[in-house]
Design an enzyme around this catalytic site. Sequence first.
Site, PDB file in Angstrom:
ATOM      1  N   TYR A   1      11.197   0.375   2.081  1.00 28.93           N
ATOM      2  CA  TYR A   1      10.973  -1.501   3.229  1.00 28.93           C
ATOM      3  C   TYR A   1      12.977  -1.266   3.647  1.00 28.93           C
ATOM      4  O   TYR A   1      12.951  -0.502   5.116  1.00 28.93           O
ATOM      5  CB  TYR A   1      10.327  -1.771   2.753  1.00 28.93           C
TER       6      TYR A   1
ATOM      7  N   LYS B   1       2.518   4.200   3.087  1.00 28.78           N
ATOM      8  CA  LYS B   1       3.609   5.382   2.640  1.00 28.78           C
ATOM      9  C   LYS B   1       3.772   4.849   1.417  1.00 28.78           C
ATOM     10  O   LYS B   1       2.854   3.811   0.777  1.00 28.78           O
ATOM     11  CB  LYS B   1       4.440   3.700   3.563  1.00 28.78           C
TER      12      LYS B   1
HETATM   13  P1  NAD Z   1      -5.068   0.574  -5.120  1.00 31.17           P
HETATM   14  O1  NAD Z   1      -5.041   0.954  -6.177  1.00 31.17           O
HETATM   15  O2  NAD Z   1      -6.003  -1.005  -4.772  1.00 31.17           O
HETATM   16  O3  NAD Z   1      -6.351   1.019  -4.171  1.00 31.17           O
HETATM   17  C1  NAD Z   1      -6.575   2.351  -4.508  1.00 31.17           C
HETATM   18  C2  NAD Z   1      -8.000   3.638  -3.995  1.00 31.17           C
HETATM   19  O4  NAD Z   1      -7.986   4.582  -3.947  1.00 31.17           O
HETATM   20  C3  NAD Z   1      -8.839   2.638  -4.948  1.00 31.17           C
HETATM   21  O5  NAD Z   1     -10.011   2.171  -4.370  1.00 31.17           O
HETATM   22  C4  NAD Z   1      -9.034   3.623  -5.679  1.00 31.17           C
HETATM   23  O6  NAD Z   1     -10.804   3.294  -6.294  1.00 31.17           O
HETATM   24  C5  NAD Z   1      -8.876   5.117  -4.682  1.00 31.17           C
HETATM   25  N1  NAD Z   1      -8.910   5.820  -6.016  1.00 31.17           N
HETATM   26  C6  NAD Z   1      -9.041   7.494  -5.397  1.00 31.17           C
HETATM   27  N2  NAD Z   1      -8.922   8.025  -6.210  1.00 31.17           N
HETATM   28  C7  NAD Z   1      -7.984   7.475  -6.764  1.00 31.17           C
HETATM   29  C8  NAD Z   1      -7.035   7.530  -8.619  1.00 31.17           C
HETATM   30  N3  NAD Z   1      -7.358   9.346  -9.174  1.00 31.17           N
HETATM   31  N4  NAD Z   1      -6.643   7.147  -8.745  1.00 31.17           N
HETATM   32  C9  NAD Z   1      -6.584   4.903  -8.530  1.00 31.17           C
HETATM   33  N5  NAD Z   1      -7.632   5.169  -7.701  1.00 31.17           N
HETATM   34  C10 NAD Z   1      -7.903   6.058  -6.643  1.00 31.17           C
HETATM   35  O7  NAD Z   1      -4.018   0.997  -3.645  1.00 31.17           O
HETATM   36  P2  NAD Z   1      -3.368   0.111  -2.420  1.00 31.17           P
HETATM   37  O8  NAD Z   1      -3.074  -0.809  -3.204  1.00 31.17           O
HETATM   38  O9  NAD Z   1      -4.779  -0.472  -2.291  1.00 31.17           O
HETATM   39  O10 NAD Z   1      -2.377   1.135  -1.839  1.00 31.17           O
HETATM   40  C11 NAD Z   1      -2.949   2.381  -1.163  1.00 31.17           C
HETATM   41  C12 NAD Z   1      -1.407   3.114  -0.347  1.00 31.17           C
HETATM   42  O11 NAD Z   1      -1.339   1.877   0.706  1.00 31.17           O
HETATM   43  C13 NAD Z   1      -0.431   3.380  -1.793  1.00 31.17           C
HETATM   44  O12 NAD Z   1      -0.145   4.064  -0.817  1.00 31.17           O
HETATM   45  C14 NAD Z   1      -0.046   2.387  -1.390  1.00 31.17           C
HETATM   46  O13 NAD Z   1       1.752   2.738  -1.281  1.00 31.17           O
HETATM   47  C15 NAD Z   1       0.030   2.281   0.335  1.00 31.17           C
HETATM   48  N6  NAD Z   1       0.165   0.609   0.220  1.00 31.17           N
HETATM   49  C16 NAD Z   1       0.954  -0.097   1.190  1.00 31.17           C
HETATM   50  C17 NAD Z   1       0.647  -0.600   2.106  1.00 31.17           C
HETATM   51  C18 NAD Z   1       1.552  -1.770   3.667  1.00 31.17           C
HETATM   52  O14 NAD Z   1       2.116  -2.962   3.787  1.00 31.17           O
HETATM   53  N7  NAD Z   1       2.064  -0.961   4.765  1.00 31.17           N
HETATM   54  C19 NAD Z   1       0.391  -2.308   1.118  1.00 31.17           C
HETATM   55  C20 NAD Z   1      -0.195  -1.742  -0.078  1.00 31.17           C
HETATM   56  C21 NAD Z   1      -0.146  -0.436  -0.341  1.00 31.17           C
END
Ligand code: NAD
Length: 398
Positions: A253, A168
Amino acid sequence: MDTLLAWLFAGGHRKISADRGGETREDLLMNLTPRPNRRRFLSQITAGAGVSTALPARSAKADHHGGGKKLGFALVGLGSLSTNQIAPGLLKTKHCKLAGIVTGTPAKEKVWAEKYGIPESCIYNYENFDSIKDNPDIDVVYVVLPNSMHKEYTIRAAEAGKHVLCEKPMANSAADCEAMIAACQKANRKLAIGYRCQFEPHHVEIMRLAREKSFGDMKIIEAGFGFKIGNPDQWRLKADLAGGGALMDVGIYALQACRYLTGEEPAVISAMEAKTDLEKFNEVDETIVWSMKFPSGVLANCNTTYNFSGVNHCKASCSNGWFGLDPAYGYGGITGKTSKGDLKFESGDQFAGEMDDFAKSINEDKESRVAGEEGLKDLIAIEAIYKSIRTGTPVKLS
Ligand code: NAD
């Protein structure tokens, strides 16, 4: 992040330093408090199954997994969520296994391969990702990338013949959601969105209380989720990658809660935004309050922020009492109360529940309760919230 995990598993309550600058977001989501090991119910209330607000999408036949074998998941994007929640969650599933990874960071390949026993043949980067179509060990691609990348990788995964679980918010626009749904339908693959709360027992229970009118007719919902975001350079504060700010990230949420408690789509939405840090939030929203009127007459009062913590709740006030969760949306520590007493359930791992449910929907060829249409409906409401802010007037939805 190791510090964070040590803190988490030790059940500690001291402040930690998370990798996105500050204790705020992870602290909020990791809001773990000791839970009883057994399920206890309100004497007046018995547990029931959750309700679905998902519309049926076209069926995707589970052509080679009828026997209920464990489905192989490949994670695309090995950031914070994949590392700390999804991969550990996969180890707790019954019907899934971590079979592959897709990463743009070569250094992560060795670490993940060793930790999870992933063969080289199941390790991809963003350039060779499409060759995943030739890999029979991978059934599902789980897209865990910045929001703007969800569309591209969902469509590429579907075209490679893989079912898709997408984090999401589903995409940066309703139009993108529609394109993702269409691509998965065309490829006859299932699509689900990572709405983990819909697999958490407290949430499942409040859905049941709402559906069965255990406290009478629902009148008003109050819901909010927010936190103080850290590092000003992160993608969550860039409009092209995030699509929006607090609303897209965590306000969603509260929106979801209103939708699954009413089982309806909002008919009218009115919203206002306050921006107090123009530098940090020059591209995305900071604090939003919005209200919604549902066709049954239920009114919802919601808020979200990236600029302070302590907003993490949902409460439904009904003709004969009330029920709600506070805190409501973390990975743990969810606390339920009603006008008749407490709601107490053992939460379990929401990601494991979410992934097992998706595997089950594939193996049994049933639609997921969090199918792509759920993500689309949230984006339609989110776009209406932004439109109301822009125009200064309520937005009617058909
Ligand atoms: P994060 O920044 O920790 O990780 C993002 C990943 O994408 C990294 O591995 C990064 O290297 C990669 N990536 C590839 N291209 C990129 C770019 N152009 N810029 C930045 N990163 C790039 O983020 P996250 O917290 O893991 O979030 C990822 C997704 O998960 C998002 O859509 C977020 O909304 C979702 N999320 C959901 C929950 C949940 O509880 N369901 C919690 C956190 C995040």
